[in-house]
Design an enzyme around this catalytic site. Structure first.
Site, PDB file in Angstrom:
ATOM      1  N   ILE A 187      29.083  42.496  61.151  1.00 30.07           N
ATOM      2  CA  ILE A 187      30.202  43.460  61.187  1.00 30.07           C
ATOM      3  C   ILE A 187      30.473  43.899  62.631  1.00 30.07           C
ATOM      4  O   ILE A 187      31.621  43.952  63.078  1.00 30.07           O
ATOM      5  CB  ILE A 187      29.887  44.672  60.287  1.00 30.07           C
ATOM      6  CG1 ILE A 187      29.787  44.222  58.816  1.00 30.07           C
ATOM      7  CG2 ILE A 187      30.949  45.764  60.442  1.00 30.07           C
ATOM      8  CD1 ILE A 187      29.231  45.272  57.866  1.00 30.07           C
ATOM      9  N   THR A 212      30.252  53.712  59.715  1.00 33.33           N
ATOM     10  CA  THR A 212      30.540  53.018  58.450  1.00 33.33           C
ATOM     11  C   THR A 212      29.293  52.264  57.991  1.00 33.33           C
ATOM     12  O   THR A 212      29.383  51.403  57.122  1.00 33.33           O
ATOM     13  CB  THR A 212      31.706  52.006  58.596  1.00 33.33           C
ATOM     14  OG1 THR A 212      31.363  51.089  59.639  1.00 33.33           O
ATOM     15  CG2 THR A 212      33.023  52.680  58.906  1.00 33.33           C
ATOM     16  N   ARG A 251      25.281  53.410  57.484  1.00 32.16           N
ATOM     17  CA  ARG A 251      24.554  54.181  56.468  1.00 32.16           C
ATOM     18  C   ARG A 251      24.390  55.611  56.981  1.00 32.16           C
ATOM     19  O   ARG A 251      24.157  55.832  58.174  1.00 32.16           O
ATOM     20  CB  ARG A 251      23.171  53.582  56.187  1.00 32.16           C
ATOM     21  CG  ARG A 251      23.172  52.367  55.273  1.00 32.16           C
ATOM     22  CD  ARG A 251      23.590  52.682  53.845  1.00 32.16           C
ATOM     23  NE  ARG A 251      23.560  51.511  52.973  1.00 32.16           N
ATOM     24  CZ  ARG A 251      24.580  50.680  52.770  1.00 32.16           C
ATOM     25  NH1 ARG A 251      25.728  50.867  53.390  1.00 32.16           N
ATOM     26  NH2 ARG A 251      24.464  49.652  51.941  1.00 32.16           N
ATOM     27  N   ASP A 299      32.277  57.236  56.952  1.00 30.68           N
ATOM     28  CA  ASP A 299      32.427  56.630  55.610  1.00 30.68           C
ATOM     29  C   ASP A 299      31.135  56.755  54.806  1.00 30.68           C
ATOM     30  O   ASP A 299      31.146  56.498  53.606  1.00 30.68           O
ATOM     31  CB  ASP A 299      32.811  55.146  55.765  1.00 30.68           C
ATOM     32  CG  ASP A 299      33.154  54.500  54.436  1.00 30.68           C
ATOM     33  OD1 ASP A 299      33.937  55.115  53.672  1.00 30.68           O
ATOM     34  OD2 ASP A 299      32.648  53.412  54.137  1.00 30.68           O
ATOM     35  N   GLU A 337      24.841  61.193  50.254  1.00 34.20           N
ATOM     36  CA  GLU A 337      26.140  60.879  49.645  1.00 34.20           C
ATOM     37  C   GLU A 337      26.023  60.663  48.137  1.00 34.20           C
ATOM     38  O   GLU A 337      27.022  60.791  47.422  1.00 34.20           O
ATOM     39  CB  GLU A 337      26.811  59.684  50.328  1.00 34.20           C
ATOM     40  CG  GLU A 337      26.121  58.355  50.131  1.00 34.20           C
ATOM     41  CD  GLU A 337      26.831  57.213  50.856  1.00 34.20           C
ATOM     42  OE1 GLU A 337      27.268  57.396  52.002  1.00 34.20           O
ATOM     43  OE2 GLU A 337      26.937  56.133  50.252  1.00 34.20           O
ATOM     44  N   HIS A 357      32.482  56.149  51.199  1.00 36.72           N
ATOM     45  CA  HIS A 357      31.786  54.847  51.279  1.00 36.72           C
ATOM     46  C   HIS A 357      32.716  53.739  50.775  1.00 36.72           C
ATOM     47  O   HIS A 357      32.425  53.035  49.817  1.00 36.72           O
ATOM     48  CB  HIS A 357      30.483  54.873  50.468  1.00 36.72           C
ATOM     49  CG  HIS A 357      29.523  53.796  50.908  1.00 36.72           C
ATOM     50  ND1 HIS A 357      28.170  53.990  51.004  1.00 36.72           N
ATOM     51  CD2 HIS A 357      29.719  52.506  51.280  1.00 36.72           C
ATOM     52  CE1 HIS A 357      27.580  52.880  51.414  1.00 36.72           C
ATOM     53  NE2 HIS A 357      28.503  51.968  51.586  1.00 36.72           N
ATOM     54  N   ALA A 391      34.409  51.435  52.947  1.00 38.30           N
ATOM     55  CA  ALA A 391      34.740  50.406  53.940  1.00 38.30           C
ATOM     56  C   ALA A 391      34.717  48.988  53.364  1.00 38.30           C
ATOM     57  O   ALA A 391      35.446  48.118  53.810  1.00 38.30           O
ATOM     58  CB  ALA A 391      33.796  50.509  55.130  1.00 38.30           C
ATOM     59  N   PHE A 392      33.884  48.773  52.352  1.00 40.57           N
ATOM     60  CA  PHE A 392      33.746  47.420  51.770  1.00 40.57           C
ATOM     61  C   PHE A 392      34.900  47.079  50.829  1.00 40.57           C
ATOM     62  O   PHE A 392      35.051  45.935  50.417  1.00 40.57           O
ATOM     63  CB  PHE A 392      32.450  47.348  50.945  1.00 40.57           C
ATOM     64  CG  PHE A 392      32.546  48.180  49.686  1.00 40.57           C
ATOM     65  CD1 PHE A 392      32.343  49.538  49.732  1.00 40.57           C
ATOM     66  CD2 PHE A 392      32.900  47.590  48.477  1.00 40.57           C
ATOM     67  CE1 PHE A 392      32.486  50.314  48.582  1.00 40.57           C
ATOM     68  CE2 PHE A 392      33.042  48.353  47.332  1.00 40.57           C
ATOM     69  CZ  PHE A 392      32.832  49.725  47.386  1.00 40.57           C
TER      70      PHE A 392
HETATM   71  P1  NAD Z   1      23.676  42.387  60.167  1.00 43.40           P
HETATM   72  O1  NAD Z   1      22.304  42.264  59.652  1.00 43.40           O
HETATM   73  O2  NAD Z   1      24.515  41.147  60.316  1.00 43.40           O
HETATM   74  O3  NAD Z   1      23.681  43.110  61.597  1.00 43.40           O
HETATM   75  C1  NAD Z   1      22.946  44.243  61.873  1.00 43.40           C
HETATM   76  C2  NAD Z   1      22.667  44.271  63.375  1.00 43.40           C
HETATM   77  O4  NAD Z   1      21.964  45.495  63.642  1.00 43.40           O
HETATM   78  C3  NAD Z   1      21.782  43.110  63.851  1.00 43.40           C
HETATM   79  O5  NAD Z   1      22.361  42.495  64.994  1.00 43.40           O
HETATM   80  C4  NAD Z   1      20.459  43.797  64.173  1.00 43.40           C
HETATM   81  O6  NAD Z   1      19.755  43.159  65.256  1.00 43.40           O
HETATM   82  C5  NAD Z   1      20.949  45.186  64.560  1.00 43.40           C
HETATM   83  N1  NAD Z   1      19.869  46.172  64.549  1.00 43.40           N
HETATM   84  C6  NAD Z   1      18.751  46.233  63.776  1.00 43.40           C
HETATM   85  N2  NAD Z   1      17.989  47.276  64.113  1.00 43.40           N
HETATM   86  C7  NAD Z   1      18.650  47.902  65.117  1.00 43.40           C
HETATM   87  C8  NAD Z   1      18.357  49.048  65.903  1.00 43.40           C
HETATM   88  N3  NAD Z   1      17.225  49.753  65.745  1.00 43.40           N
HETATM   89  N4  NAD Z   1      19.242  49.407  66.851  1.00 43.40           N
HETATM   90  C9  NAD Z   1      20.382  48.690  67.043  1.00 43.40           C
HETATM   91  N5  NAD Z   1      20.704  47.597  66.342  1.00 43.40           N
HETATM   92  C10 NAD Z   1      19.845  47.210  65.387  1.00 43.40           C
HETATM   93  O7  NAD Z   1      24.386  43.449  59.228  1.00 43.40           O
HETATM   94  P2  NAD Z   1      25.949  43.624  58.957  1.00 43.40           P
HETATM   95  O8  NAD Z   1      26.406  42.675  57.901  1.00 43.40           O
HETATM   96  O9  NAD Z   1      26.677  43.640  60.252  1.00 43.40           O
HETATM   97  O10 NAD Z   1      25.951  45.085  58.286  1.00 43.40           O
HETATM   98  C11 NAD Z   1      25.486  46.237  59.004  1.00 43.40           C
HETATM   99  C12 NAD Z   1      25.331  47.398  58.056  1.00 43.40           C
HETATM  100  O11 NAD Z   1      26.623  47.845  57.622  1.00 43.40           O
HETATM  101  C13 NAD Z   1      24.622  47.063  56.733  1.00 43.40           C
HETATM  102  O12 NAD Z   1      23.213  47.073  56.874  1.00 43.40           O
HETATM  103  C14 NAD Z   1      25.112  48.144  55.798  1.00 43.40           C
HETATM  104  O13 NAD Z   1      24.211  49.235  55.810  1.00 43.40           O
HETATM  105  C15 NAD Z   1      26.447  48.569  56.412  1.00 43.40           C
HETATM  106  N6  NAD Z   1      27.574  48.278  55.511  1.00 43.40           N
HETATM  107  C16 NAD Z   1      28.365  49.305  55.105  1.00 43.40           C
HETATM  108  C17 NAD Z   1      29.434  49.046  54.263  1.00 43.40           C
HETATM  109  C18 NAD Z   1      30.361  50.151  53.795  1.00 43.40           C
HETATM  110  O14 NAD Z   1      31.081  49.958  52.808  1.00 43.40           O
HETATM  111  N7  NAD Z   1      30.408  51.293  54.459  1.00 43.40           N
HETATM  112  C19 NAD Z   1      29.679  47.737  53.808  1.00 43.40           C
HETATM  113  C20 NAD Z   1      28.845  46.710  54.259  1.00 43.40           C
HETATM  114  C21 NAD Z   1      27.802  46.978  55.113  1.00 43.40           C
END
Ligand code: NAD
Length: 321
Positions: A152, A230, A232, A256, A261, A286, A288-289
């Site tokens: 993302i 967006t 957690r 979001d 929540e 919540h 965004a998805f």
């Molecule tokens: P991803 O696993 O592809 O990417 C996460 C990134 O965060 C990775 O590059 C990882 O190295 C990095 N990371 C891990 N620990 C870290 C830290 N301590 N500091 C900084 N960076 C760190 O995940 P993604 O698909 O990009 O999704 C990210 C998050 O978005 C998900 O885990 C989920 O919680 C959230 N999300 C929210 C919604 C929504 O509807 N609001 C929808 C989908 C995902």
């Protein structure tokens, strides 16, 4: 096979019935957790969404369970360690809408930067077609700080660049090839907070990211900056956010996801009441998805997670079994 789907909205039913014709299906709109266990407990597979909490106690109540698959990217609502020790596989949906969530983050950014919610309320609620007090600011030339450059976050970088923004990023893992391709530097978190006009959070919730932005480091943010979450709720310490908004350290926030929540999903808005009262804060549920394309991809990947598991070739596991 006895398969239970929880937290369904309704539209999914025909696709699930088509995909699992001949299986014993249980389709429910309810969540599943320690307090809301289903009457039937002989599931071999369950598919849940983010309001379900799969704990040791829930696993104990489902003795035949072999697979839990969440229709989300984040899986912090599944106790992975408990699943592992019970021999239950845990699967998730790694990438269904990387653009979807990043686009929503920019929806929040634009709503804040151009005061779109206030402008709409002015016309619709007040019946006034005036612009006083609605001055916004351009994104071009501003600095976007992307925390977490995974699936993302990478889209957030691309979109930010598309708007002509300068981008800086923080991640524990550096994708140097992507950074070179897109032309942005990785910096330390404090540096990112200090440089960003808008910081947007895209890392997962983990023990290491609990309150990653907190009362000790939020003060590093540029005065008058904006913060977007967006990812957690518990990655951002709510009290720190409220203090920073009150002091003017932050000019606004787009949120979001919130700590607590779950309570809000059942109508108790008190965890966010202070934030809700602030005109410079946009809170969405919540959401965004939640695009047509992403929802269908989530279901398709979940169906594939279950079919692959049943065929003995599990995919998208959150843990090694
Ligand atoms: P991803 O696993 O592809 O990417 C996460 C990134 O965060 C990775 O590059 C990882 O190295 C990095 N990371 C891990 N620990 C870290 C830290 N301590 N500091 C900084 N960076 C760190 O995940 P993604 O698909 O990009 O999704 C990210 C998050 O978005 C998900 O885990 C989920 O919680 C959230 N999300 C929210 C919604 C929504 O509807 N609001 C929808 C989908 C995902």
């Amino acid at each position: 096979m006895r398969i239970g789907f929880f937290e369904l909205e309704g539209w999914e039913e025909k696709f699930i019935r088509e995909a699992f014709a001949g299986h014993d299906l249980y389709l429910s709109k309810e969540k599943i957790d320690e307090k809301t266990l289903p009457e039937q407990k002989n599931f071999e597979v369950i598919s849940v969404f983010i309001r379900s909490h799969i704990t040791t106690k829930v696993l104990k109540a489902l003795p035949r369970l072999k697979l839990v698959t969440t229709r989300s990217t984040g899986y912090d609502h599944l106790d992975i360690e408990a699943c592992r020790s019970r021999g239950v596989a845990a699967a998730f949906v790694p990438g269904y809408g990387d653009n979807t969530v990043a686009e929503f983050a920019f929806g929040l950014i634009l709503a804040l930067s151009r005061k779109i919610c206030e402008a709409r309320a002015r016309v619709k609620n007040e019946g006034k077609f005036t612009t006083d007090g609605l001055v916004g600011f351009d994104l071009a030339g501003r600095t976007l700080g992307v925390i977490g450059t995974g699936r993302i976050g990478k889209h957030a970088v691309r979109i930010g660049k598309g708007f002509g923004m300068n981008v800086v990023a923080y991640d524990v893992y550096h994708d140097d090839a992507f950074a070179k391709e897109m032309g942005f530097p990785y910096v330390e978190l404090e540096e990112l907070l200090a440089q960003s006009d808008i910081a947007t959070i895209h890392c997962p919730y983990l023990p290491t990211t609990h309150h990653l932005i907190n009362k000790s480091n939020i003060g590093f943010m540029k005065r008058g900056a904006y913060l977007i979450n967006t990812a957690r709720g518990a990655i951002l310490e709510t009290g720190a956010l409220i203090s920073a908004l009150k002091s003017g350290q932050l000019r606004g926030a787009g949120i979001d996801v919130l700590e607590d929540e779950d309570k809000m999903k059942i109508g108790n808005m008190s965890p966010a009441s202070e934030l809700l009262a602030m005109p410079n804060v946009i809170i969405t549920p919540h959401n965004a998805f939640n695009s047509e394309e992403a929802l269908k991809r989530i279901l398709d990947i979940t169906i594939d997670n279950i079919k692959s598991f049943v065929a003995g070739k599990p995919v998208n596991l959150a843990q090694e079994l």
